[in-house]
Design a protein around this motif. Structure first.
Motif, PDB file in Angstrom:
ATOM      1  N   ARG A   1      45.879 -32.929  -8.605  1.00  0.00           N
ATOM      2  CA  ARG A   1      45.016 -33.246  -9.747  1.00  0.00           C
ATOM      3  C   ARG A   1      44.020 -32.135 -10.048  1.00  0.00           C
ATOM      4  O   ARG A   1      43.066 -32.336 -10.813  1.00  0.00           O
ATOM      5  N   THR A   2      44.230 -30.935  -9.471  1.00  0.00           N
ATOM      6  CA  THR A   2      43.287 -29.835  -9.715  1.00  0.00           C
ATOM      7  C   THR A   2      43.127 -29.502 -11.205  1.00  0.00           C
ATOM      8  O   THR A   2      41.995 -29.217 -11.640  1.00  0.00           O
ATOM      9  N   PRO A   3      44.197 -29.490 -12.016  1.00  0.00           N
ATOM     10  CA  PRO A   3      43.955 -29.212 -13.440  1.00  0.00           C
ATOM     11  C   PRO A   3      43.034 -30.244 -14.088  1.00  0.00           C
ATOM     12  O   PRO A   3      42.157 -29.890 -14.884  1.00  0.00           O
ATOM     13  N   ALA A   4      43.224 -31.522 -13.759  1.00  0.00           N
ATOM     14  CA  ALA A   4      42.382 -32.565 -14.341  1.00  0.00           C
ATOM     15  C   ALA A   4      40.943 -32.449 -13.846  1.00  0.00           C
ATOM     16  O   ALA A   4      39.989 -32.662 -14.619  1.00  0.00           O
ATOM     17  N   ILE A   5      40.761 -32.100 -12.563  1.00  0.00           N
ATOM     18  CA  ILE A   5      39.409 -31.925 -12.026  1.00  0.00           C
ATOM     19  C   ILE A   5      38.730 -30.744 -12.701  1.00  0.00           C
ATOM     20  O   ILE A   5      37.556 -30.809 -13.096  1.00  0.00           O
ATOM     21  N   ARG A   6      39.474 -29.646 -12.851  1.00  0.00           N
ATOM     22  CA  ARG A   6      38.925 -28.463 -13.525  1.00  0.00           C
ATOM     23  C   ARG A   6      38.487 -28.809 -14.950  1.00  0.00           C
ATOM     24  O   ARG A   6      37.392 -28.435 -15.390  1.00  0.00           O
ATOM     25  N   ASP A   7      39.325 -29.545 -15.672  1.00  0.00           N
ATOM     26  CA  ASP A   7      39.001 -29.898 -17.053  1.00  0.00           C
ATOM     27  C   ASP A   7      37.823 -30.866 -17.129  1.00  0.00           C
ATOM     28  O   ASP A   7      36.963 -30.746 -18.013  1.00  0.00           O
ATOM     29  N   ALA A   8      37.774 -31.832 -16.202  1.00  0.00           N
ATOM     30  CA  ALA A   8      36.674 -32.797 -16.213  1.00  0.00           C
ATOM     31  C   ALA A   8      35.336 -32.122 -15.951  1.00  0.00           C
ATOM     32  O   ALA A   8      34.305 -32.503 -16.523  1.00  0.00           O
ATOM     33  N   LEU A   9      35.351 -31.116 -15.087  1.00  0.00           N
ATOM     34  CA  LEU A   9      34.120 -30.398 -14.760  1.00  0.00           C
ATOM     35  C   LEU A   9      33.826 -29.274 -15.756  1.00  0.00           C
ATOM     36  O   LEU A   9      32.715 -28.738 -15.779  1.00  0.00           O
ATOM     37  N   ASP A  10      34.877 -28.887 -16.557  1.00  0.00           N
ATOM     38  CA  ASP A  10      34.727 -27.835 -17.565  1.00  0.00           C
ATOM     39  C   ASP A  10      34.227 -26.527 -16.941  1.00  0.00           C
ATOM     40  O   ASP A  10      33.198 -25.984 -17.324  1.00  0.00           O
ATOM     41  N   VAL A  11      34.989 -26.032 -15.930  1.00  0.00           N
ATOM     42  CA  VAL A  11      34.625 -24.800 -15.240  1.00  0.00           C
ATOM     43  C   VAL A  11      35.751 -23.783 -15.383  1.00  0.00           C
ATOM     44  O   VAL A  11      36.903 -24.130 -15.666  1.00  0.00           O
TER      45      VAL A  11
ATOM     46  N   GLY B   1      32.962 -38.333  -9.064  1.00  0.00           N
ATOM     47  CA  GLY B   1      32.005 -37.305  -9.480  1.00  0.00           C
ATOM     48  C   GLY B   1      32.514 -36.465 -10.626  1.00  0.00           C
ATOM     49  O   GLY B   1      31.726 -36.019 -11.482  1.00  0.00           O
ATOM     50  N   SER B   2      33.829 -36.239 -10.680  1.00  0.00           N
ATOM     51  CA  SER B   2      34.415 -35.468 -11.775  1.00  0.00           C
ATOM     52  C   SER B   2      34.553 -36.306 -13.034  1.00  0.00           C
ATOM     53  O   SER B   2      34.071 -35.930 -14.111  1.00  0.00           O
ATOM     54  N   ALA B   3      35.203 -37.466 -12.912  1.00  0.00           N
ATOM     55  CA  ALA B   3      35.548 -38.259 -14.089  1.00  0.00           C
ATOM     56  C   ALA B   3      34.354 -38.986 -14.695  1.00  0.00           C
ATOM     57  O   ALA B   3      34.229 -39.063 -15.921  1.00  0.00           O
ATOM     58  N   GLN B   4      33.472 -39.512 -13.862  1.00  0.00           N
ATOM     59  CA  GLN B   4      32.377 -40.327 -14.360  1.00  0.00           C
ATOM     60  C   GLN B   4      31.111 -39.520 -14.675  1.00  0.00           C
ATOM     61  O   GLN B   4      30.405 -39.824 -15.631  1.00  0.00           O
ATOM     62  N   PHE B   5      30.848 -38.504 -13.855  1.00  0.00           N
ATOM     63  CA  PHE B   5      29.578 -37.790 -13.988  1.00  0.00           C
ATOM     64  C   PHE B   5      29.732 -36.323 -14.379  1.00  0.00           C
ATOM     65  O   PHE B   5      28.766 -35.699 -14.801  1.00  0.00           O
ATOM     66  N   GLY B   6      30.926 -35.765 -14.212  1.00  0.00           N
ATOM     67  CA  GLY B   6      31.119 -34.349 -14.508  1.00  0.00           C
ATOM     68  C   GLY B   6      30.180 -33.473 -13.704  1.00  0.00           C
ATOM     69  O   GLY B   6      29.729 -32.416 -14.175  1.00  0.00           O
ATOM     70  N   SER B   7      29.876 -33.891 -12.475  1.00  0.00           N
ATOM     71  CA  SER B   7      28.862 -33.210 -11.666  1.00  0.00           C
ATOM     72  C   SER B   7      29.504 -32.179 -10.735  1.00  0.00           C
ATOM     73  O   SER B   7      30.124 -32.539  -9.733  1.00  0.00           O
ATOM     74  N   TYR B   8      29.330 -30.915 -11.075  1.00  0.00           N
ATOM     75  CA  TYR B   8      29.867 -29.827 -10.256  1.00  0.00           C
ATOM     76  C   TYR B   8      29.251 -29.835  -8.864  1.00  0.00           C
ATOM     77  O   TYR B   8      29.940 -29.657  -7.860  1.00  0.00           O
ATOM     78  N   VAL B   9      27.946 -30.058  -8.773  1.00  0.00           N
ATOM     79  CA  VAL B   9      27.246 -30.039  -7.481  1.00  0.00           C
ATOM     80  C   VAL B   9      27.752 -31.164  -6.581  1.00  0.00           C
ATOM     81  O   VAL B   9      27.992 -30.958  -5.385  1.00  0.00           O
TER      82      VAL B   9
END
Length: 414
Positions: free
Chosen positions: A37-47, A100-108
């Motif tokens: 799911r790395t592509p989806a995580i990358r997109d959710a975090l927008d990094v 943290g990725s899907a709900q909050f988009g929180s990179y930290v």
């Protein structure tokens, strides 16, 4: 309870072996949940790729910390407790990554979760490999690659589930939380068949066996040249395996123009190849020995990587990824077996070898991400090919040396 009664209540060797298979599979499925799911995580975090590489760096840095402390922790609480605590922690952190990725988009939040996940994964990896070495020595024949095949099998299942939920449009949060709950139940059931004993000298303190090793004795392992060279074997192949785990799906999406589900499929092809190589590897190792098998594996990995980099064609890419996976399949398990040849300090040696190997996961993600931003992720794979060559050069250090095939004191009977 008397010592004899404790022996009587321990699982059989067959049950112990099956439980270790399950532990490896659960660990693999957990990893695949993140990887696929790395592509989806990358997109959710927008990094971008470099920022995403730092997430993987956080995972690897945590892994190094976990690995460095693993032999000391195992000496205190035993492999059984280390496996249980480690896997439960990784499952919680995978759920945090998804939410943290899907709900909050929180990179930290995701970065912190990845670091904790890495530490728990490092401890789990050493504990389950030492447990596997105990089974291997108790039965008197090679089986470690089959345990790692179970890990790869777990990644196949995990990648398949990830591809399915991606097609169905199921969110990261629902996916990761669901997997955490499912695998959490699995490890709670499985751990009951892991016996409470000192499977190799110098390990856990809750059963009969030789006196536990000291801190100084465990640290002295780092002065042994053979241990460090075996670590280089694992380093090269860990880089080959880890790069596929971390970047393959994303590389195929970004550089070859496939969709997310197809990227997950390509990672699944790699996982199938890893599983196949590890299943076939056991009879090959028993017949030809470690050194020639590792040399052949390195050649396969070099061929697969070269073709994938140079030829942009979907079917050929799938074949090349399969060959790459076959080549990368045996380096880590063979390194673990070689580190445990002398069981007196097996936990410390396995931890040291794994730590050297895991520097591939520490340096590799940001390096591949850095190069990927500039030359593309596919072209960055030339670095992986160069490190596989290091495995070929270092492979003579894994030659069999007086493996103890007697049933360890306190091991369960078959």
């Amino acid at each position: 309870m008397s010592t004899s009664n404790r022996f009587d209540t321990r699982p059989s060797l067959a049950a112990w072996r099956l439980a270790v298979f399950a532990v490896f599979a659960i660990n693999g499925a957990t990893m695949a949940t993140w990887v696929a799911r790395t592509p989806a995580i990358r997109d959710a975090l927008d990094v971008n790729l470099e920022q995403f590489g730092m997430l993987i760096f956080g995972l690897a840095a945590g892994s190094i910390i976990g690995l460095l402390g693993s032999s000391h922790l195992i000496a205190r609480i035993g492999t059984r407790s280390a496996i249980l605590g480690g896997i439960l922690t990784t499952l919680v952190m995978i759920a945090v990554v998804g939410v943290g990725s899907a709900q909050f988009g929180s990179y930290v939040t995701v970065l912190i979760a990845m670091a904790i996940y890495g530490a728990a994964m490092g401890i789990t990896d050493v504990a389950m490999n030492v447990e596997g070495a105990g089974v291997e020595q108790a039965q008197g024949s090679a089986i470690m690659p089959w345990f790692h095949a179970a890990w790869s099998g777990g990644t196949i299942v995990g990648a398949g589930i990830a591809a399915g939920v991606a097609v169905l449009g199921i969110g990261l949060d629902v996916h990761t939380v669901g997997i955490a709950l499912l695998l959490g139940v699995g490890i709670l059931v499985t751990i009951r068949a892991i016996p409470r004993h000192r499977i190799l000298p110098g390990l856990d303190d809750d059963g009969p066996g030789p006196e536990r090793s000291t801190f100084g004795e465990r640290m002295a392992i780092w002065k042994e040249p053979r241990t460090l060279i075996i670590g280089l074997v694992v380093l090269g192949m860990a880089f080959a395996e880890g790069t596929a785990n971390d970047w393959l799906a994303l590389a195929m999406v970004d550089d070859r123009g496939v969709d997310e589900a197809t990227g997950a499929f390509y990672f699944g092809v790699f996982a199938v190849a890893m599983t196949t190589g590890r299943i076939v590897g056991v009879p090959l190792l028993n017949r030809f020995g470690r050194v020639p098998v590792l040399l052949g594996s390195a050649i396969f990995a070099i061929i697969g990587l070269s073709v994938l980099i140079l030829v942009d064609q979907p079917v050929i890419a799938g074949v090349a990824i399969f060959v790459w996976g076959l080549g990368a399949s045996l380096g880590f398990p063979v390194g673990m077996s070689a580190a445990a040849d002398d069981p007196d300090k097996a936990a410390a040696r396995v931890a040291a070898v794994a730590t050297v190997g895991y520097f591939a996961f520490l340096v590799g993600p940001p390096l591949i991400g850095f190069l990927g931003e500039r030359v593309g992720l596919i072209n960055a794979l030339w670095v992986v090919l160069a490190l596989v060559t290091l495995t070929a050069v270092s492979s003579p250090a894994t030659r069999e040396r007086g493996v103890n095939t007697r049933t360890p004191q306190g091991a369960p009977a078959a």
